[in-house]
Design a protein around this motif. Structure first.
Motif, short mmCIF file in Angstrom:
data_model
loop_
_atom_site.label_atom_id
_atom_site.label_comp_id
_atom_site.label_asym_id
_atom_site.label_seq_id
_atom_site.Cartn_x
_atom_site.Cartn_y
_atom_site.Cartn_z
N MET A 70 0.90 -1.03 -0.15
CA MET A 70 0.03 -0.02 0.03
C MET A 70 0.96 1.36 -0.03
N LYS A 71 0.46 2.14 -0.60
CA LYS A 71 1.31 3.56 -0.73
C LYS A 71 0.92 4.22 0.24
N THR A 72 1.80 5.23 0.82
CA THR A 72 1.67 6.03 1.73
C THR A 72 1.32 7.29 1.52
N SER A 73 0.50 8.07 2.49
CA SER A 73 0.13 9.36 2.25
C SER A 73 0.90 10.36 3.29
N TYR A 74 1.35 11.37 3.03
CA TYR A 74 2.25 12.31 3.82
C TYR A 74 1.32 13.46 4.31
N LEU A 75 1.17 13.95 5.32
CA LEU A 75 0.70 15.30 5.85
C LEU A 75 1.61 15.97 6.56
N MET A 110 -6.50 4.27 5.14
CA MET A 110 -5.15 4.69 4.38
C MET A 110 -4.08 4.68 5.39
N ASP A 111 -2.81 4.45 4.63
CA ASP A 111 -1.78 4.60 5.46
C ASP A 111 -1.33 6.13 5.38
N VAL A 112 -1.38 6.62 6.56
CA VAL A 112 -1.13 8.32 6.52
C VAL A 112 0.13 8.64 7.64
N LYS A 113 1.16 9.14 7.36
CA LYS A 113 2.17 9.47 8.10
C LYS A 113 2.11 11.20 8.22
N THR A 114 2.39 11.62 9.47
CA THR A 114 2.39 12.85 9.64
C THR A 114 4.09 13.29 9.65
N VAL A 115 4.38 14.47 9.02
CA VAL A 115 5.81 14.55 8.50
C VAL A 115 6.26 15.95 9.06
N SER A 116 7.07 16.20 9.84
CA SER A 116 7.64 17.52 10.40
C SER A 116 8.51 18.01 9.45
N LEU A 142 1.29 8.20 -1.92
CA LEU A 142 0.01 8.18 -2.77
C LEU A 142 -0.70 9.63 -2.67
N TRP A 143 -0.70 10.30 -1.45
CA TRP A 143 -1.15 11.61 -1.26
C TRP A 143 -0.03 12.75 -0.53
N LEU A 144 0.23 13.86 -1.09
CA LEU A 144 0.66 14.78 -0.20
C LEU A 144 -0.13 15.70 0.37
N ILE A 145 -0.28 15.91 1.48
CA ILE A 145 -1.22 16.83 2.02
C ILE A 145 -0.92 17.84 2.88
N LEU A 146 -1.37 19.21 2.64
CA LEU A 146 -0.98 20.38 3.20
C LEU A 146 -1.97 21.07 4.22
N PRO A 147 -1.91 21.12 5.64
CA PRO A 147 -2.69 21.79 6.33
C PRO A 147 -2.93 23.17 6.25
N GLY A 148 -3.50 24.31 6.45
CA GLY A 148 -3.17 25.39 6.70
C GLY A 148 -2.83 26.14 7.82
N GLY A 149 -3.42 27.13 8.18
CA GLY A 149 -2.99 27.80 9.38
C GLY A 149 -1.97 28.96 9.11
N MET A 150 -1.85 29.99 9.92
CA MET A 150 -0.79 30.90 9.99
C MET A 150 -0.03 31.05 11.16
N PRO A 151 1.16 31.05 11.22
CA PRO A 151 2.04 30.99 9.98
C PRO A 151 2.53 29.60 9.36
N GLY A 152 1.74 28.66 9.60
CA GLY A 152 2.12 27.23 9.04
C GLY A 152 2.17 27.18 7.87
N ALA A 153 1.07 27.66 6.81
CA ALA A 153 1.23 27.80 5.45
C ALA A 153 2.44 28.37 4.80
N THR A 154 2.79 29.55 5.42
CA THR A 154 3.99 30.30 5.20
C THR A 154 5.26 29.44 5.38
N ASN A 155 5.37 28.87 6.50
CA ASN A 155 6.60 27.85 6.66
C ASN A 155 6.44 26.68 5.90
#
Length: 191
Positions: A1-6, A29-35, A65-78
């Motif tokens: 199974m492919k992995t999705s990354y948030l 889904m296989d989802v991993k959080t990524v710092s 599989l997926w690359l996922i970007l949450p928002g938030g500020m300044p999170g999106a800028t970072n």
């Protein structure tokens, strides 16, 4: 199974990140959080500390599989300021890879990179100017080709549902949402 990354960056919107991971994992889904910072501990926009599963350097680039970007500020800028992440998004898109972004991230990250040109998309109101060449919609979530975008925290479940529908099929995604009592008793899906 492919992995999705948030991806998690300092100042990320906690609801958009954590609820998305929760729903997608419920769907199998296989989802991993990524710092992206080098430290696995990342502090969100509302001072909630989260320990990421992995660091950016640990992503299996051949198995995405997926690359996922949450928002938030300044999170999106970072997120945008991380050159390695920008390069990964461009490479993944060039292969037709799936990308999802919510809140400010469709504009601040994807729009500024140029990935939304010629696509329908949505983002947090007021950031549309960063999406040059995109057909911006005033909707909770927009699916266009290999992209899913959503407009803010209250639309997190809309984005997660769109990702699930695309990945495990509408019927299975409906079941996940029904099990969460989003719309009990088989009512029409209102998203």
């Amino acid at each position: 199974m492919k992995t999705s990354y948030l991806f998690l960056a300092s100042g990320f919107e906690e609801i958009e990140a954590l609820a998305t991971v929760d729903v997608l994992r419920r769907g199998g889904m296989d989802v991993k959080t990524v710092s992206i910072s080098g430290s696995k501990t990342v502090v969100g926009a509302h001072s909630i500390e989260v320990v990421a599963d992995i660091n950016l350097s640990e992503i299996d680039k051949e198995n995405i599989l997926w690359l996922i970007l949450p928002g938030g500020m300044p999170g999106a800028t970072n997120l945008y300021e991380c050159e390695d992440l920008r390069n990964l998004l461009v490479e993944h898109n060039e292969k037709g890879g799936k990308i999802a972004a919510i809140c400010a991230s469709p504009a601040v990250v994807l729009g500024q990179i140029g990935l939304l040109q010629g696509k329908e998309a949505t983002c947090y109101p007021g950031f549309e100017k960063l999406c040059a060449g995109a057909d911006m919609k005033d909707q909770r979530s927009v699916v266009c080709g290999n992209f899913v975008t959503a407009n803010g925290p209250s639309s997190t479940l809309n984005m997660a549902y769109a990702i699930l529908s695309n990945t495990i099929g509408k019927q299975n995604a409906d079941k996940v949402m029904q099990d969460m009592l989003l719309y009990p008793k088989q009512q029409s899906f209102f998203f």
